[in-house]
Design a protein around this motif. Structure first.
Motif, short mmCIF file in Angstrom:
data_model
loop_
_atom_site.label_atom_id
_atom_site.label_comp_id
_atom_site.label_asym_id
_atom_site.label_seq_id
_atom_site.Cartn_x
_atom_site.Cartn_y
_atom_site.Cartn_z
N UNK A 142 28.75 -51.44 -63.96
CA UNK A 142 28.48 -50.28 -64.81
C UNK A 142 29.78 -49.63 -65.29
N UNK A 143 30.76 -49.50 -64.38
CA UNK A 143 32.05 -48.92 -64.78
C UNK A 143 32.72 -49.79 -65.85
N UNK A 144 32.66 -51.10 -65.67
CA UNK A 144 33.25 -52.02 -66.65
C UNK A 144 32.56 -51.88 -68.01
N UNK A 145 31.24 -51.81 -68.00
CA UNK A 145 30.49 -51.68 -69.26
C UNK A 145 30.76 -50.34 -69.93
N UNK A 146 30.85 -49.27 -69.15
CA UNK A 146 31.16 -47.97 -69.73
C UNK A 146 32.55 -47.95 -70.36
N UNK A 147 33.51 -48.61 -69.71
CA UNK A 147 34.86 -48.70 -70.27
C UNK A 147 34.84 -49.51 -71.56
#
Length: 104
Positions: free
Chosen positions: A88-93
């Motif tokens: 999720x953090x990767x996708x948000x970035x």
């Protein structure tokens, strides 16, 4: 600082704490820290001699693991949740980068 952690401009990913200090700061036993590492939940830095060095980021991860275990999640479930949270953090970035390219 009062809690024994270093103060100042420290890279949160830089391993600075020995396993005994990380155990004391996190409230997690040394053997459990080793177990988490064997399971792949935690990957502390190693010195050239092989000594584990835990970072502030590792301590934050230990706190998250503790929250999940406290909520009744088993360690296999913890591994899945942590992987999903990282994704999720990767996708948000990625979304933030795409938006900044479009001038949004």
């Amino acid at each position: 600082m009062a809690d024994g952690r270093l103060s100042g401009p420290l890279d949160p990913g830089r391993g600075v704490y020995a396993i005994s200090v990380a155990a004391e700061l996190s409230g997690v036993g040394v053997q459990m820290l080793r177990h988490y590492e064997r399971l792949g939940l935690l990957a502390p830095e190693r010195t050239a001699g092989g000594t584990r060095r835990y970072s502030e980021a590792d301590l934050a991860l230990l706190a998250r693991i503790g929250e999940l275990v406290g909520d009744g999640v088993n360690l296999a479930g913890v591994a899945q949740i942590l992987a999903l949270e990282e994704r999720n953090r990767e996708l948000e970035a990625m979304i933030a980068r795409l938006r900044s390219r479009k001038g949004m």
